[in-house]
Scaffold this motif. Sequence first.
Motif, mmCIF file in Angstrom:
data_model
loop_
_atom_site.group_PDB
_atom_site.id
_atom_site.type_symbol
_atom_site.label_atom_id
_atom_site.label_comp_id
_atom_site.label_asym_id
_atom_site.label_seq_id
_atom_site.Cartn_x
_atom_site.Cartn_y
_atom_site.Cartn_z
ATOM 1 N N ARG A 1 0.780 -1.173 0.037
ATOM 2 C CA ARG A 1 -0.229 0.049 -0.053
ATOM 3 C C ARG A 1 0.720 1.152 0.161
ATOM 4 N N HIS A 2 1.610 1.261 0.846
ATOM 5 C CA HIS A 2 2.675 2.330 1.215
ATOM 6 C C HIS A 2 3.575 2.719 -0.223
ATOM 7 N N ALA A 3 3.967 1.492 -0.840
ATOM 8 C CA ALA A 3 4.847 1.528 -2.122
ATOM 9 C C ALA A 3 3.699 2.367 -3.489
ATOM 10 N N SER A 4 2.438 2.176 -3.246
ATOM 11 C CA SER A 4 1.764 2.475 -4.081
ATOM 12 C C SER A 4 1.225 4.111 -3.707
ATOM 13 N N THR A 5 1.293 4.428 -2.736
ATOM 14 C CA THR A 5 0.839 5.714 -2.459
ATOM 15 C C THR A 5 1.728 6.732 -1.856
ATOM 16 N N ALA A 6 3.271 6.205 -1.642
ATOM 17 C CA ALA A 6 4.012 7.216 -1.255
ATOM 18 C C ALA A 6 4.516 8.038 -2.469
ATOM 19 N N PRO A 7 4.802 9.627 -2.087
ATOM 20 C CA PRO A 7 5.025 10.311 -3.122
ATOM 21 C C PRO A 7 6.148 9.973 -4.097
ATOM 22 N N ALA A 8 7.061 9.315 -3.539
ATOM 23 C CA ALA A 8 8.355 8.517 -4.328
ATOM 24 C C ALA A 8 8.972 7.620 -3.755
ATOM 25 N N ALA A 9 9.680 6.955 -4.632
ATOM 26 C CA ALA A 9 10.335 5.521 -3.867
ATOM 27 C C ALA A 9 11.303 6.067 -3.243
ATOM 28 N N PRO A 10 11.396 5.354 -1.976
ATOM 29 C CA PRO A 10 12.413 5.506 -0.912
ATOM 30 C C PRO A 10 13.800 5.421 -1.380
ATOM 31 N N SER A 11 14.821 6.124 -1.260
ATOM 32 C CA SER A 11 16.220 6.084 -1.355
ATOM 33 C C SER A 11 16.739 4.947 -0.855
ATOM 34 N N THR A 12 17.255 4.107 -1.503
ATOM 35 C CA THR A 12 18.046 2.691 -0.912
ATOM 36 C C THR A 12 19.272 3.301 -0.174
ATOM 37 N N ARG A 13 19.886 4.249 -0.675
ATOM 38 C CA ARG A 13 21.028 4.814 -0.062
ATOM 39 C C ARG A 13 20.646 5.219 1.215
ATOM 40 N N ARG A 14 19.511 6.014 1.568
ATOM 41 C CA ARG A 14 19.122 6.678 2.509
ATOM 42 C C ARG A 14 18.676 5.676 3.668
ATOM 43 N N ALA A 15 17.802 4.640 2.966
ATOM 44 C CA ALA A 15 17.656 3.446 3.907
ATOM 45 C C ALA A 15 18.639 2.808 4.676
ATOM 46 N N TRP A 16 19.541 2.588 3.883
ATOM 47 C CA TRP A 16 20.993 1.853 4.273
ATOM 48 C C TRP A 16 21.837 2.719 5.264
ATOM 49 N N LEU A 17 21.781 3.980 4.983
ATOM 50 C CA LEU A 17 22.224 5.054 6.115
ATOM 51 C C LEU A 17 21.579 5.035 7.273
ATOM 52 N N VAL A 18 20.295 4.952 7.399
ATOM 53 C CA VAL A 18 19.623 4.697 8.569
ATOM 54 C C VAL A 18 19.888 3.303 9.318
ATOM 55 N N THR A 19 20.034 2.484 8.397
ATOM 56 C CA THR A 19 20.244 1.068 9.007
ATOM 57 C C THR A 19 21.636 1.140 9.710
ATOM 58 N N GLY A 20 22.692 1.861 8.974
ATOM 59 C CA GLY A 20 23.867 1.980 9.643
ATOM 60 C C GLY A 20 24.020 2.564 10.975
ATOM 61 N N LEU A 21 23.333 3.727 10.876
ATOM 62 C CA LEU A 21 23.290 4.659 12.260
ATOM 63 C C LEU A 21 22.511 3.933 13.262
ATOM 64 N N LEU A 22 21.440 3.325 12.714
ATOM 65 C CA LEU A 22 20.863 2.353 14.000
ATOM 66 C C LEU A 22 21.627 0.969 14.396
ATOM 67 N N PHE A 23 22.637 0.730 13.558
ATOM 68 C CA PHE A 23 23.613 -0.578 13.769
ATOM 69 C C PHE A 23 24.402 -0.069 15.010
ATOM 70 N N VAL A 24 25.076 1.249 14.894
ATOM 71 C CA VAL A 24 25.806 1.884 15.677
ATOM 72 C C VAL A 24 25.268 2.381 17.057
ATOM 73 N N PHE A 25 23.941 2.520 16.891
ATOM 74 C CA PHE A 25 23.027 2.700 18.048
ATOM 75 C C PHE A 25 22.984 1.500 18.951
ATOM 76 N N MET A 26 22.848 0.430 18.276
ATOM 77 C CA MET A 26 22.717 -0.968 19.206
ATOM 78 C C MET A 26 24.129 -1.201 19.695
ATOM 79 N N LEU A 27 25.250 -0.976 18.657
ATOM 80 C CA LEU A 27 26.474 -1.274 19.239
ATOM 81 C C LEU A 27 26.952 -0.547 20.380
ATOM 82 N N ILE A 28 26.451 0.601 20.312
ATOM 83 C CA ILE A 28 26.679 1.379 21.809
ATOM 84 C C ILE A 28 26.040 0.811 22.940
ATOM 85 N N ASN A 29 24.849 0.446 22.655
ATOM 86 C CA ASN A 29 23.795 -0.051 23.503
ATOM 87 C C ASN A 29 24.204 -1.204 24.032
#
Length: 475
Positions: free
Chosen positions: A43-71
């Motif tokens: 549903r979101h794929a068809s209604t979102a204004p634009a396709a998400p940036s894969t690079r941005r999604a994996w940047l967020v993943t990387g930052l959350l990885f570091v978040f859990m690393l420090i945790n």
Amino acid sequence: MPVWKAVIVPRIGRSETGYILQFGEIWITRRLNVSIGEIESRRHASTAPAAPSTRRAWLVTGLLFVFMLINFADKAVMGLAAKPMSETFGLDSAEYGHVASSFFLLFSISAVVIGVLANRVPTRWLLVGLAVVWSLSQAPMIWTTSIGVLFASRIVLGAAEGPAFGLANHSLHKWFVDSRRQLPSSVLALGSSVGTLLAAPALTWVIVHHGWREAFAAVAILGLVWCAAWVLLVRSEGPYGAESAPTQAAPVANAAIEDHTSYWRIFLSGTSIGSLALGFAAYFGLAISVAWLPRFLQESRGFSMTGAGNATAVFWAVAGLFILGTGILSQRLTLAGITTTWSRGMLSAALVFGGGLCTIAGVMVHSPMGSLILLMIGLGAPTSVFAITQTLAGEIAPVRQRGAVLGVGVGISTLAGVIAPTVMGNLLDSASDTVAGYNNGFTVVAMVCVAAAMVGAALIRPGRDAARLRTISSS
């Protein structure tokens, strides 16, 4: 006269179809073996204004990885500093076990509370708040000699870290469709292993050369640095969150997705109960590993503090391999068309069951090296299910309730952390000798894992439970 409308929704990669019917303002939906997350992602794929940036999604993943690393570096420093810290405060084994367990006193409660709050407050700001609190809670450890302050510091730290994994997964799920969430979720969970893998030798070096108090200061500073990076680099919530949900004017095929499902129905589903059982067992072993593994290696296997730190790093490397390998395997099986009952549920149950068998074998084997290897595998394999159980929960939960469902799930699973360190401490004090005490503790871990694996294998059926939870009453 109300008008019925029907939309046939084909299942991607399969021949089954589902339907959504509208009768006036009431939506009735039926879906054959399809996860809620898959429908919502489409549903979101068809209604979102634009396709998400894969690079941005994996940047967020990387930052959350570091978040859990420090945790997990925050968690690990307690175990690494166990001996010198116990000497400073005059703690015996049982008392140290109580201090270690105090970390989890509010851990589960805060996971539930913040999980519910995540349905209403942007997760990116909640993550910053958690990291700030857990960093500041470490400050008293730099100077205090009070056992009361020690307990208070650990309790506040646990309250700040309790929601971290569920909240980070909720944030991550906003950047990926359901069928592609398992690998990034496993990368996120990998942060726990890498955090301790890097922290073990690095913090041990700080403890040996500078002191255990300086090690607590180091992890506090890391948390504040992460906050600055997150605020600068992440400016939105992601395209697959509730914030991107369409309005009531959205297409017919998507409207039923927004309905609210009873939390009781979600948590009493077989998939939820089975996932929670697996998560509880995995966290039982994890809490033992974090609080007791370095001390076990020194007292039962004759390692020096540096040697114990290095061996602990090896253990977390093994756990990391399990987490990443399981994530890759699970996602490939799912994308290949294998039902998530097998690609997520049965795979998780097998890992926890195998972990239990290896742990009991490690207790029974007389060879010190063979015993250590089996214990590392036995305690490491179940850690890989944390990411999968979060994905299973996201699979059956409506997107607007996902934050609460993930948070409550973490809260229930991590109750094991309140119990496990104290159980080990009490078994050590009551045993005839140290080795027997540790063996008794690891035997309990093995029994919990085997029992939980049987429950998980019997109950986890995400396709079935998703269909049941999405059936909306017309009354």
